[in-house]
Write an enzyme that holds these catalytic residues in place. Structure first.
Site, PDB file in Angstrom:
ATOM      1  N   LEU A  90     -30.240   9.064 -27.926  1.00 54.74           N
ATOM      2  CA  LEU A  90     -29.205   8.032 -27.895  1.00 54.74           C
ATOM      3  C   LEU A  90     -29.311   7.206 -26.622  1.00 54.74           C
ATOM      4  O   LEU A  90     -29.249   5.973 -26.656  1.00 54.74           O
ATOM      5  CB  LEU A  90     -27.825   8.689 -28.003  1.00 54.74           C
ATOM      6  CG  LEU A  90     -26.623   7.744 -27.984  1.00 54.74           C
ATOM      7  CD1 LEU A  90     -26.695   6.759 -29.138  1.00 54.74           C
ATOM      8  CD2 LEU A  90     -25.327   8.542 -28.045  1.00 54.74           C
ATOM      9  N   GLU A  91     -29.478   7.858 -25.469  1.00 53.07           N
ATOM     10  CA  GLU A  91     -29.580   7.139 -24.205  1.00 53.07           C
ATOM     11  C   GLU A  91     -30.849   6.285 -24.172  1.00 53.07           C
ATOM     12  O   GLU A  91     -30.843   5.145 -23.703  1.00 53.07           O
ATOM     13  CB  GLU A  91     -29.586   8.134 -23.037  1.00 53.07           C
ATOM     14  CG  GLU A  91     -29.674   7.480 -21.660  1.00 53.07           C
ATOM     15  CD  GLU A  91     -28.529   6.512 -21.370  1.00 53.07           C
ATOM     16  OE1 GLU A  91     -28.737   5.566 -20.587  1.00 53.07           O
ATOM     17  OE2 GLU A  91     -27.434   6.701 -21.938  1.00 53.07           O
ATOM     18  N   ILE A 110     -39.933   3.736 -36.584  1.00 55.40           N
ATOM     19  CA  ILE A 110     -38.798   3.494 -37.477  1.00 55.40           C
ATOM     20  C   ILE A 110     -37.636   2.910 -36.681  1.00 55.40           C
ATOM     21  O   ILE A 110     -37.269   3.434 -35.623  1.00 55.40           O
ATOM     22  CB  ILE A 110     -38.332   4.805 -38.144  1.00 55.40           C
ATOM     23  CG1 ILE A 110     -39.490   5.468 -38.895  1.00 55.40           C
ATOM     24  CG2 ILE A 110     -37.174   4.553 -39.093  1.00 55.40           C
ATOM     25  CD1 ILE A 110     -39.121   6.813 -39.486  1.00 55.40           C
ATOM     26  N   GLU A 129     -34.072  11.056 -47.151  1.00 62.29           N
ATOM     27  CA  GLU A 129     -34.728  12.300 -46.773  1.00 62.29           C
ATOM     28  C   GLU A 129     -34.413  12.631 -45.316  1.00 62.29           C
ATOM     29  O   GLU A 129     -33.983  11.763 -44.542  1.00 62.29           O
ATOM     30  CB  GLU A 129     -36.248  12.198 -46.982  1.00 62.29           C
ATOM     31  CG  GLU A 129     -36.910  11.094 -46.183  1.00 62.29           C
ATOM     32  CD  GLU A 129     -38.348  10.807 -46.624  1.00 62.29           C
ATOM     33  OE1 GLU A 129     -38.646  10.944 -47.821  1.00 62.29           O
ATOM     34  OE2 GLU A 129     -39.154  10.418 -45.760  1.00 62.29           O
ATOM     35  N   LYS A 137     -34.935  13.345 -41.395  1.00 62.79           N
ATOM     36  CA  LYS A 137     -35.826  12.943 -40.307  1.00 62.79           C
ATOM     37  C   LYS A 137     -36.177  14.214 -39.530  1.00 62.79           C
ATOM     38  O   LYS A 137     -35.406  14.691 -38.705  1.00 62.79           O
ATOM     39  CB  LYS A 137     -35.163  11.910 -39.403  1.00 62.79           C
ATOM     40  CG  LYS A 137     -36.111  11.350 -38.340  1.00 62.79           C
ATOM     41  CD  LYS A 137     -35.428  10.260 -37.521  1.00 62.79           C
ATOM     42  CE  LYS A 137     -36.417   9.660 -36.535  1.00 62.79           C
ATOM     43  NZ  LYS A 137     -36.913  10.650 -35.557  1.00 62.79           N
ATOM     44  N   ARG A 175     -49.798   9.409 -33.429  1.00 67.40           N
ATOM     45  CA  ARG A 175     -49.378   8.011 -33.541  1.00 67.40           C
ATOM     46  C   ARG A 175     -49.982   7.174 -32.405  1.00 67.40           C
ATOM     47  O   ARG A 175     -50.399   6.042 -32.611  1.00 67.40           O
ATOM     48  CB  ARG A 175     -47.846   7.911 -33.480  1.00 67.40           C
ATOM     49  CG  ARG A 175     -47.338   6.487 -33.712  1.00 67.40           C
ATOM     50  CD  ARG A 175     -45.886   6.326 -33.267  1.00 67.40           C
ATOM     51  NE  ARG A 175     -45.002   7.239 -33.929  1.00 67.40           N
ATOM     52  CZ  ARG A 175     -44.473   7.037 -35.135  1.00 67.40           C
ATOM     53  NH1 ARG A 175     -44.789   5.952 -35.806  1.00 67.40           N
ATOM     54  NH2 ARG A 175     -43.655   7.921 -35.663  1.00 67.40           N
ATOM     55  N   LYS A 223     -35.396   4.852 -47.301  1.00 65.23           N
ATOM     56  CA  LYS A 223     -36.570   4.042 -47.575  1.00 65.23           C
ATOM     57  C   LYS A 223     -36.401   3.341 -48.916  1.00 65.23           C
ATOM     58  O   LYS A 223     -35.844   3.909 -49.860  1.00 65.23           O
ATOM     59  CB  LYS A 223     -37.828   4.915 -47.656  1.00 65.23           C
ATOM     60  CG  LYS A 223     -38.128   5.731 -46.419  1.00 65.23           C
ATOM     61  CD  LYS A 223     -39.339   6.631 -46.651  1.00 65.23           C
ATOM     62  CE  LYS A 223     -39.665   7.434 -45.406  1.00 65.23           C
ATOM     63  NZ  LYS A 223     -40.815   8.340 -45.613  1.00 65.23           N
ATOM     64  N   CYS A 267     -17.028  43.600 -51.733  1.00 67.11           N
ATOM     65  CA  CYS A 267     -16.114  42.619 -51.151  1.00 67.11           C
ATOM     66  C   CYS A 267     -15.251  43.301 -50.088  1.00 67.11           C
ATOM     67  O   CYS A 267     -14.654  44.356 -50.360  1.00 67.11           O
ATOM     68  CB  CYS A 267     -15.226  42.011 -52.233  1.00 67.11           C
ATOM     69  SG  CYS A 267     -13.963  40.882 -51.583  1.00 67.11           S
ATOM     70  N   CYS A 297     -18.181  37.428 -54.416  1.00 64.39           N
ATOM     71  CA  CYS A 297     -17.276  38.379 -55.059  1.00 64.39           C
ATOM     72  C   CYS A 297     -16.898  37.782 -56.410  1.00 64.39           C
ATOM     73  O   CYS A 297     -16.317  36.699 -56.462  1.00 64.39           O
ATOM     74  CB  CYS A 297     -16.029  38.593 -54.205  1.00 64.39           C
ATOM     75  SG  CYS A 297     -14.736  39.528 -55.063  1.00 64.39           S
TER      76      CYS A 297
END
Length: 694
Positions: free
Chosen positions: A41-42, A90, A125, A127, A148, A301, A419, A437
């Site tokens: 996030l940062e 992405i 789907e 990630k 990559r 997607k 149970c 149960c």
């Protein structure tokens, strides 16, 4: 010469340079050193700020800016190879509002780039939180695997990828495409990390912090023997260069690579439109706690490859997909004990009782262990040191045992066979992971069912909360739902319940329920009598039946007798109702418990009917009709005839039942034609159907 007004101000230029330096540093730590220094996030916030400043000051843009590339440079000690097709990243968001805006933009863009009014099917789907890789097969034999890298050039990691046991060195069938590059995620399970840390610390090494770090480091090792010991895995979720691929959409592609023995990404959902995609987010979120691997979001997607081509790509990422990410928070604590709780449908859920620990500004002392298989997979034992995770709004879960901190050999935790509340022998779902149960009179189930029955999503009974349910059960006033409707104000007002006294000592004292509380409760119960059949069905804990399913069912079957007389096939034929739901509903109405409960509700004056949905009727002969199509057609493609049926108000169905109005039979019609004749369903030739609609 440019004027002073054309010169960039020093502050934006300075900030842009600061951001570029910081993002490059973070990229090096993340991609090269495999030691991320900030949260996703940062990082995304820093990159977003840089992109915004560059957009505002285009004269400050630079070709070497982090916004102009996908990843970082390959590491020096591995060979560098160019990708035949760029391996893009992405685009992502953490906001439902931004996700909605993305769907709207994409659908608008497709309309602008296409002459047809094409609906977009979306694929949803997980990630997977691993390391991206591209694996190239030629005539079915693995030839090369690359990281990559910077999107154009990656590191050659073939020697390590060949050690991944769930990836075939040669595909399972001989009809593989001449060239097939699969893109996906190399990852490690939480249980494999726990075992690796145990071995590493036993040899005097330092434990790895998470699965992604160890995966990123492992695929770049020079010695494949070490990689082989670490039990890496792979999920395929994308495609690079291909020659001879048959698939025309993503779902077909996953099926095709799966048939070749290459593991496709799991738990994929195909949604008919963006609204369904947004509604379905909760489906994957509910399954998250049961996953043996880490995820950090959900990817959406465009399913159709031709539509992807029309949408195209940006400089960094395709326009046809987006990741909806959520921030993850972790903490390490001690698992003090394990207990089980009984849910409203009888599910026995093991619960971890933890030494309290702060996670994302909340104190966590309990976490679900979900089921017996999860305990076995984690190899979790009382007294263990565990990693607890909270992702987004999801409840805390135990993701890993830090086995290297385990002292001695504590005994394995044994799942109960009876149970804990009523001693009924427990049963496992056929083909499933949950243990239940089966007794409908189990007091623990009764408590949970009554709590839900009175809740706002249930019958919305004002005054019927957990404490009141406990009070009524403890005084044996309520043994089932219908008993609520027999209560009187006098019965309830005279009850005495234990309450914690205000003040420092917090001692328990007995307090009378009282007339005001009693009248409020009875009034709430009386008002709930008129909620209708859909609310009743969604409130009484029939498996797989929530508010949406109950509404769909009662639009088709507006009364209890109609539902009781419907077969499994009839129920499954209803739009949105599949076989599993149909079986559950049929078994309930066929059971002694279900029949008796409906009679008790009727005797208590509970409304058990619902207005049926009005079928469209514009005078067209197929409006409101259920139509099944089978065989080879000469005038229409299969999707064309379905759209045509729907455009005239009909319902295109996939299976034959007594509720089918017409079967359109093309050439080589098989079992559906035979069943239609057996059930007396009217059969139309394709020409007869064509004449009818025209």
């Amino acid at each position: 010469m440019p004027s002073d007004s054309d010169q960039p101000s020093s502050k934006p230029a300075q900030r842009i340079e600061e951001l570029r330096r910081e993002i490059r540093r973070l990229d090096h730590l993340y991609y090269i050193e495999a030691t991320p220094a900030v949260s996703d996030l940062e990082y995304d916030r820093l990159l977003g700020e840089l992109k915004q400043l560059e957009d505002q000051h285009p004269q400050l843009q630079s070709p070497d800016s982090p916004t102009m590339r996908v990843g970082d440079a390959p590491v020096a000690h591995l060979n560098q190879v160019s990708h035949s097709v760029p391996m893009l990243s992405i685009d992502n968001t953490y906001s439902r509002e931004e996700l909605t805006a993305y769907f709207d933009r994409t659908e608008k863009l497709l309309r602008e780039t296409s002459t047809d009014d094409e609906p977009i099917e979306w694929v949803m789907e997980y990630k997977i939180d691993g390391v991206a890789a591209s694996i190239r097969y030629e005539s079915g034999t693995m030839q090369m695997a690359l990281t990559r890298g910077n999107g154009s050039v990656g590191d050659d990691i073939t020697h390590n990828i060949r050690t991944i046991r769930d990836l075939p060195l040669k595909t399972a069938t001989d009809d593989a495409p001449a060239i097939l590059e699969v893109r996906g995620e190399v990852y490690m399970t939480n249980s494999d990390l726990a075992d690796l840390n145990l071995r590493t610390t036993a040899d005097g090494g330092e434990a790895y912090k998470n699965t992604r770090n160890v995966t990123a480091g492992t695929i770049r090792l020079l010695d494949p023997a070490i990689a082989a010991e670490r039990n890496l895995r792979f999920f395929c979720h994308g495609v690079g260069e291909t020659q001879g691929l048959k698939a025309t959409n993503h779902i077909e592609f996953l099926d095709e690579v799966g048939a070749l023995g290459i593991p496709p990404t799991p738990h994929v959902q195909l949604l008919k439109n963006s609204k369904a995609a947004l509604d379905a987010v909760a489906l994957l979120e509910e399954e998250m706690p049961d996953l043996p691997f880490e995820v950090d979001g959900i990817v959406f997607k465009v399913n159709d490859f031709a539509q992807r081509e029309k949408l195209g790509i940006r400089s960094k990422s395709p326009r046809w997909l987006i990741a909806y990410k959520f921030e993850r928070y972790e903490a390490v604590t001690k698992l003090e004990s394990i207990s089980v709780q009984v849910g409203k449908t009888g599910t026995i859920t093991p619960v971890a009782h933890l030494t309290p620990v702060d996670i994302a500004d909340t104190t966590v002392s309990r976490a679900s262990l979900h089921n017996a298989d999860e305990i076995e997979r984690l190899d979790v034992r009382e007294g263990d040191t565990v990693v607890v995770e909270k992702a987004g709004k999801i409840i805390p879960k135990v993701v890993r045992v830090e086995k290297h901190f385990r002292k001695g050999d504590p005994p394995k935790w044994e799942f109960p066979t009876q149970c804990p509340q009523c001693n009924t022998p427990l049963v496992r779902d056929e083909g499933g992971v949950y243990i239940r149960c089966p007794s409908p009179s189990c007091p623990a189930q009764l408590r949970q069912r009554l709590i839900y029955f009175g809740s706002r999503p249930g019958m919305d009974i004002d005054g019927l909360g957990e404490e009141v349910v406990d009070l009524l059960i403890s005084h044996d006033l309520v043994r089932g739902y219908a008993d609520l409707y027999r209560l009187t104000s006098q019965q309830v007002s005279d009850l005495v319940w234990p309450k914690k006294r205000k003040g420092k000592d917090g001692a328990m004292i007995e307090v009378a329920f009282g007339n005001a509380n009693a009248e409020k409760l009875i009034k709430g119960i009386d008002e709930s009598r008129s909620r209708g059949l859909a609310r009743v069905l969604s409130s009484i804990s029939i498996r797989h039946v929530g508010p949406r399913v109950a509404s769909v069912l009662t639009q088709e079957y507006g009364s209890v007798p109609e539902l009781s007389n419907a077969s499994v096939e009839d129920l499954a034929e209803v739009h949105e109702i599949g076989e599993a739901i149909a079986i559950s509903v049929h078994e309930f109405f066929a059971s002694d418990f279900g029949r008796e409960l409906m009679m008790q509700f009727a005797d208590a004056g509970v409304k058990l009917t619902e207005p049926k949905a009005e079928r469209p009727d514009d005078g067209h002969p197929i409006a409101g009709k259920a139509i099944v199509v089978t065989g080879t057609l000469k005038h229409y493609k299969r999707d064309e005839i379905k759209k045509l049926i729907q455009s005239f108000g009909g319902r295109a169905s996939g299976s034959i039942s007594k509720k089918t109005d017409y079967l359109v039979a093309g050439e080589k019609a098989g079992s559906k034609l035979a069943k239609a004749k057996e059930l007396g369903v009217k059969v139309l030739t394709e020409d007869e159907f064509k004449a009818m609609v025209e």
